[in-house]
Design an enzyme around this catalytic site. Structure first.
Site, short mmCIF file in Angstrom:
data_model
loop_
_atom_site.label_atom_id
_atom_site.label_comp_id
_atom_site.label_asym_id
_atom_site.label_seq_id
_atom_site.Cartn_x
_atom_site.Cartn_y
_atom_site.Cartn_z
CG HIS A 1 4.73 -2.35 -8.21
ND1 HIS A 1 4.41 -2.22 -6.87
CD2 HIS A 1 5.77 -1.49 -8.40
CE1 HIS A 1 5.23 -1.35 -6.29
NE2 HIS A 1 6.06 -0.88 -7.20
CG ASP B 1 3.65 -6.05 -5.75
OD1 ASP B 1 3.60 -5.33 -6.77
OD2 ASP B 1 4.71 -6.59 -5.37
CG ASP C 1 7.21 1.68 -4.16
OD1 ASP C 1 6.92 1.40 -5.34
OD2 ASP C 1 8.15 1.14 -3.56
CD GLU D 1 8.99 -3.27 -8.23
OE1 GLU D 1 10.08 -2.85 -8.61
OE2 GLU D 1 8.60 -3.10 -7.05
CD GLU D 2 7.77 -2.84 -3.67
OE1 GLU D 2 8.97 -3.12 -3.49
OE2 GLU D 2 7.34 -1.68 -3.78
CD GLU E 1 8.32 1.32 -9.11
OE1 GLU E 1 8.02 1.94 -8.07
OE2 GLU E 1 8.39 0.08 -9.18
CG HIS F 1 9.84 0.27 0.58
ND1 HIS F 1 10.65 -0.77 0.19
CD2 HIS F 1 9.08 0.53 -0.53
CE1 HIS F 1 10.40 -1.11 -1.06
NE2 HIS F 1 9.44 -0.33 -1.52
#
Ligand SMILES: [Zn+2]
Length: 376
Positions: free
Chosen positions: A65, A67, A98, A130-131, A159, A345
């Site tokens: 991903h 995003d 990520d 995805e997030e 990931e 994150h």
């Protein structure tokens, strides 16, 4: 180094879910130059790409991903989270681990490999959802491709999977996740008259104790045990002399395949019924657990890690959820291997340049190892 340039290109394109900030067009253009055929597959407000290099034979695809999660207060960041600042050791920015780093590494590995010589086909599937809700991304693309009759044999998810050292841990499955919203209903009244009220806080205390004491299972060789957390509890009017009429709880459960969604629902509802609690409850299984039997791909990855890092990775099913769960519905063997997840994150997310480099080599070697194992 190619992977470093690619990571910086992706990080500098601001792509908070569900936007892709131009990352998908950038990647499609890059893969087109390598001979891939690209298709943009939008579903509602989410853009996705499916890029295929068709050699015939089985199919290995990289899943990722572009995003990213929001930055949090930008003033807390040492560097602008979308400036892709590079220093001696790191590349800094939201998404560095990520998972723009992993995407950059597999894109570089594809360029460094003589794709024509492989006995299998290759593809890249990237989403920008995805997030977030994860409804119009990987899930829909896989569904559409399955409908068209596309075969899926091997899937590498880039990931973050590594714990202390690059590729010390790879995943072949993930636990599922269940969100529960529970309202306990009582009767509001004056604290001085216990016989006139029905206090939901007192009921919740026993309930939380019960939830904490459940031993769902003990996990197994690959999966950690199923675990439950009460994440929010809310009741009361902010005074001493009023007993509230209701109390709200938010509960999250991470479960392995030994504890089913149905069993979770039954266990909690049974308690509420047996204890004559008045309630409203909503269960949401936002991710089913999955497990992919380690086979040719897992062997190829383990051997590649041994070659590049000198040690074999641990195979596990730890961590949160991932889009790998949507691939589990096909017959593909799935392996998740990516950078360390330490800063994901967080404020000041960053990736080591050395790690990007190692990861690229591991992906390259995996492609070659798999070529020695598949039948064309
Ligand atoms: Zn991710």
């Amino acid at each position: 180094m190619l992977e470093i340039e690619l990571a910086k290109e992706l990080i500098s394109r601001k792509s908070i879910t569900p936007t892709d900030g131009g990352c998908l067009k950038f990647t499609a253009d890059y893969l087109e130059k390598l001979g891939f055929q690209n298709e943009f597959m939008p579903f509602e407000d989410v853009d996705n790409i499916w890029c295929l290099y068709d050699n015939g034979g089985p199919l290995l695809f990289f899943l990722g991903h572009v995003d990213v999660v929001p930055t949090g207060p930008e003033k807390l960041w040492t560097h602008d989270p979308f400036a892709a600042v590079e220093d001696e050791k790191f590349i800094h920015g939201r998404g560095a681990c990520d998972m723009k780093g992993g995407v950059a590494a597999f894109l570089a590995a594809l360029k460094n490999t003589d794709l024509e010589k492989l006995k299998y086909s290759l593809a890249v599937l990237l989403t920008s959802d995805e997030e977030g809700p994860a409804k119009n991304g990987t899930k829909m693309v896989i569904k559409e491709l399955v409908n068209r009759g596309q075969n899926f044999d091997f899937c590498i998810v880039g990931e973050p999977s590594s714990i202390e050292n690059t590729a010390d841990n790879i995943r072949v499955g993930r636990r599922g996740s269940v969100n529960i919203d529970l309202k306990i209903l009582g009767k509001q009244g004056h604290s001085a008259y216990p016989d006139k009220v029905d206090n939901p806080i007192h009921k919740a205390a026993k309930l939380v104790d019960f939830l904490n004491s459940i031993k769902w299972d003990s996990g197994d060789e690959y999966f950690p045990a199923t675990s439950l957390q009460v994440a929010d509890i809310h009741g009361g009017l902010g005074t001493h002399n009023v007993v509230p009429g209701e109390l709200n709880l938010k509960i999250n459960i991470r479960h392995n395949p030994k504890t089913s969604y149905e069993k979770i629902q039954k266990t909690i509802v049974n308690y509420l019924e047996e204890n004559k609690i008045k309630y409203e409850i909503n269960f949401d299984s936002n991710a089913q657990p999955f497990y992919s039997n380690p086979n040719l791909l897992s062997d190829s990855v383990s051997e590649a890690v041994k070659d590049v890092m000198g040690t074999k990775p641990k195979i596990s099913c730890s961590g949160g959820t991932s889009d790998g769960r949507f691939v589990a519905e096909t017959d593909a063997e799935i392996v998740e291997i990516g950078p360390k997840f330490e800063t994901i994150h967080k404020i000041d997310e960053k990736i080591e340049k050395k790690e990007l480099n190692k990861l690229t080599k591991i992906y390259e070697q995996t492609l070659l190892n798999l070529n020695g194992k598949v039948k064309s």
